[in-house]
Design a protein around this motif. Sequence first.
Motif, PDB file in Angstrom:
ATOM      1  N   CYS A   1       0.546  11.977   1.882  1.00  0.00           N
ATOM      2  CA  CYS A   1      -0.947  12.766   1.657  1.00  0.00           C
ATOM      3  C   CYS A   1      -1.294  13.067   3.120  1.00  0.00           C
ATOM      4  O   CYS A   1      -1.736  12.263   3.593  1.00  0.00           O
ATOM      5  CB  CYS A   1      -1.805  11.774   0.818  1.00  0.00           C
ATOM      6  SG  CYS A   1      -3.389  12.592   0.662  1.00  0.00           S
TER       7      CYS A   1
ATOM      8  N   CYS B   1      -5.332  12.109   3.578  1.00  0.00           N
ATOM      9  CA  CYS B   1      -5.662  10.508   3.653  1.00  0.00           C
ATOM     10  C   CYS B   1      -4.784   9.984   4.690  1.00  0.00           C
ATOM     11  O   CYS B   1      -4.786   8.737   5.051  1.00  0.00           O
ATOM     12  CB  CYS B   1      -5.457   9.905   2.262  1.00  0.00           C
ATOM     13  SG  CYS B   1      -6.700  10.583   1.025  1.00  0.00           S
TER      14      CYS B   1
ATOM     15  N   THR C   1       3.793   1.893   0.482  1.00  0.00           N
ATOM     16  CA  THR C   1       2.842   2.884   0.906  1.00  0.00           C
ATOM     17  C   THR C   1       2.088   2.310   2.266  1.00  0.00           C
ATOM     18  O   THR C   1       1.686   1.057   2.252  1.00  0.00           O
ATOM     19  CB  THR C   1       1.662   3.002  -0.064  1.00  0.00           C
ATOM     20  OG1 THR C   1       2.205   3.699  -1.408  1.00  0.00           O
ATOM     21  CG2 THR C   1       0.624   4.141   0.324  1.00  0.00           C
TER      22      THR C   1
ATOM     23  N   LEU D   1      -1.679   9.074   4.507  1.00  0.00           N
ATOM     24  CA  LEU D   1      -0.920   7.659   3.739  1.00  0.00           C
ATOM     25  C   LEU D   1       0.490   8.421   3.548  1.00  0.00           C
ATOM     26  O   LEU D   1       0.686   9.807   3.269  1.00  0.00           O
ATOM     27  CB  LEU D   1      -1.569   7.308   2.594  1.00  0.00           C
ATOM     28  CG  LEU D   1      -2.738   6.802   2.738  1.00  0.00           C
ATOM     29  CD1 LEU D   1      -3.408   6.557   1.291  1.00  0.00           C
ATOM     30  CD2 LEU D   1      -2.687   5.317   3.326  1.00  0.00           C
ATOM     31  N   THR D   2       1.243   7.569   3.835  1.00  0.00           N
ATOM     32  CA  THR D   2       2.734   7.867   3.585  1.00  0.00           C
ATOM     33  C   THR D   2       3.437   6.820   2.804  1.00  0.00           C
ATOM     34  O   THR D   2       3.275   5.716   2.649  1.00  0.00           O
ATOM     35  CB  THR D   2       3.760   7.659   5.005  1.00  0.00           C
ATOM     36  OG1 THR D   2       5.052   8.188   4.703  1.00  0.00           O
ATOM     37  CG2 THR D   2       3.581   6.311   5.335  1.00  0.00           C
ATOM     38  N   THR D   3       4.239   7.277   1.861  1.00  0.00           N
ATOM     39  CA  THR D   3       4.991   6.608   0.728  1.00  0.00           C
ATOM     40  C   THR D   3       6.359   6.757   0.842  1.00  0.00           C
ATOM     41  O   THR D   3       6.670   7.856   0.681  1.00  0.00           O
ATOM     42  CB  THR D   3       4.343   6.973  -0.655  1.00  0.00           C
ATOM     43  OG1 THR D   3       3.106   6.589  -0.706  1.00  0.00           O
ATOM     44  CG2 THR D   3       5.134   6.125  -1.771  1.00  0.00           C
TER      45      THR D   3
ATOM     46  N   MET E   1       1.443  13.473  -4.058  1.00  0.00           N
ATOM     47  CA  MET E   1       1.925  13.323  -2.637  1.00  0.00           C
ATOM     48  C   MET E   1       2.692  14.457  -2.288  1.00  0.00           C
ATOM     49  O   MET E   1       3.564  15.047  -3.441  1.00  0.00           O
ATOM     50  CB  MET E   1       2.532  11.986  -2.309  1.00  0.00           C
ATOM     51  CG  MET E   1       1.284  11.019  -2.547  1.00  0.00           C
ATOM     52  SD  MET E   1       1.623   9.399  -1.923  1.00  0.00           S
ATOM     53  CE  MET E   1       1.374   9.575   0.047  1.00  0.00           C
TER      54      MET E   1
ATOM     55  N   HIS F   1       1.397   9.444  -6.573  1.00  0.00           N
ATOM     56  CA  HIS F   1       0.201  10.066  -6.410  1.00  0.00           C
ATOM     57  C   HIS F   1      -0.486   9.205  -5.182  1.00  0.00           C
ATOM     58  O   HIS F   1      -0.082   7.951  -4.936  1.00  0.00           O
ATOM     59  CB  HIS F   1      -1.091   9.944  -7.261  1.00  0.00           C
ATOM     60  CG  HIS F   1      -0.480  10.882  -8.509  1.00  0.00           C
ATOM     61  ND1 HIS F   1      -1.810  11.942  -9.037  1.00  0.00           N
ATOM     62  CD2 HIS F   1       0.327  11.091  -9.372  1.00  0.00           C
ATOM     63  CE1 HIS F   1      -1.063  12.547  -9.784  1.00  0.00           C
ATOM     64  NE2 HIS F   1       0.152  12.297 -10.122  1.00  0.00           N
ATOM     65  N   CYS F   2      -1.281   9.845  -4.316  1.00  0.00           N
ATOM     66  CA  CYS F   2      -1.983   8.992  -3.234  1.00  0.00           C
ATOM     67  C   CYS F   2      -2.695   7.930  -3.773  1.00  0.00           C
ATOM     68  O   CYS F   2      -3.808   8.166  -4.699  1.00  0.00           O
ATOM     69  CB  CYS F   2      -2.719  10.055  -2.501  1.00  0.00           C
ATOM     70  SG  CYS F   2      -3.765   9.228  -1.036  1.00  0.00           S
ATOM     71  N   ARG F   3      -2.686   6.681  -3.348  1.00  0.00           N
ATOM     72  CA  ARG F   3      -3.480   5.598  -3.639  1.00  0.00           C
ATOM     73  C   ARG F   3      -4.923   5.783  -3.493  1.00  0.00           C
ATOM     74  O   ARG F   3      -5.728   4.987  -3.926  1.00  0.00           O
ATOM     75  CB  ARG F   3      -2.917   4.173  -2.995  1.00  0.00           C
ATOM     76  CG  ARG F   3      -3.129   4.104  -1.542  1.00  0.00           C
ATOM     77  CD  ARG F   3      -2.655   2.841  -0.885  1.00  0.00           C
ATOM     78  NE  ARG F   3      -3.208   2.527   0.393  1.00  0.00           N
ATOM     79  CZ  ARG F   3      -2.554   1.880   1.225  1.00  0.00           C
ATOM     80  NH1 ARG F   3      -1.544   1.213   0.961  1.00  0.00           N
ATOM     81  NH2 ARG F   3      -3.230   1.519   2.589  1.00  0.00           N
ATOM     82  N   SER F   4      -5.377   6.631  -2.496  1.00  0.00           N
ATOM     83  CA  SER F   4      -6.594   6.801  -1.910  1.00  0.00           C
ATOM     84  C   SER F   4      -7.513   7.989  -2.882  1.00  0.00           C
ATOM     85  O   SER F   4      -8.386   7.799  -3.479  1.00  0.00           O
ATOM     86  CB  SER F   4      -6.726   7.233  -0.365  1.00  0.00           C
ATOM     87  OG  SER F   4      -8.066   7.271  -0.185  1.00  0.00           O
TER      88      SER F   4
END
Length: 350
Positions: free
Chosen positions: A336, A339, A228, A341-343, A313, A305-308
Amino acid sequence: MPIKAYTGAASFPVDTADDVTALVDLLGRAATDSRLRNDLSDHFAYVAGVCPEWFRPHQEAVVTQFLDGFDVSFDNLYVLLNGAPTSCVEHLERRLRNRWSFREASALAAIGTEPALTAIADLVRDGADPQEFEDSGVWTPSTGPAQYRFSPHRRAIEFRSASGPAERLTADHPVGLPLDQIVRHPDATALVWHYLSLRLAEVPGMPDWPAGRVHLVSPKGSVGWMLTAAVDRDGFWYDEVVTFDEPPENDDDDFVDNDDQGSIGAVVLRPYDDDLVYSNGHVLLTPGVFGTAGGPAIGLYPNPHCRSCDRLMFHVVTVQNYIREYGHGWRSLYLCEECRLTTCTATNWN
């Protein structure tokens, strides 16, 4: 045009709406005939890719009478059952409240209407395991109906070799991109391998993103990892975090050179049509096709799931590692959009 498949399904052409009616008529027998059920799965994958409108008159009958013989993967199921009438939703919700069934839960998730998504949210808030729906990319927030966390529009990913580095660098969807094109600080990155980059605008239904392209990349490790990172407004990665199901072993995966090994080139995004091969419920036996952009994830493993914010996601793309040989298994990319964020994930073959 006859269905293109490498199974017994090839003997039954799907040329007209009447042919789809004939397929539906076989579903009662398919409930107790696994071989027929598997063949019909390929036919219905073809129908979902090429002529889903021919299936719509049969939605209610299939949901209420023939679901036991309707063995279709979720990425095809949501195309075939999408928009089914409220009577189907009421039937499925009633049965799920009486006895949980993965098949019926998948059918409910596939319908995708507001009554269906509201029913899913009610089931989850009344105690159903949310992961039963999240594995298919359907998320239930704290209030309101459930939500699809994928685009309903699919594109097949076909690899094509590049004539040289210049062609790769200018491609819309490059494969084997130098890592300094992705990360802001290469000397502080966990990335070692680039699978592909994708222009989100080329797949309808993708979320808003600060950059034109997203990247599917890998740390050191064959399988069982999740990477992530945050993304700045120019699309560069920073603040990467890698987790592993098990610590990676010191094997050949330690010796990778993104710039000197593996195929380089680009991918094109092909529509689902009758030029693809439909077999085993997917299109991956089509020459040069290694995955799908859009649509749900493969549904065999938990989606991240988004870590934030902990939101499920948004699934962007899943490919086989063969697209640029490193490690093994599936490679998936999620976002996400709230936020930034990319995973990326690496999961084993099913």
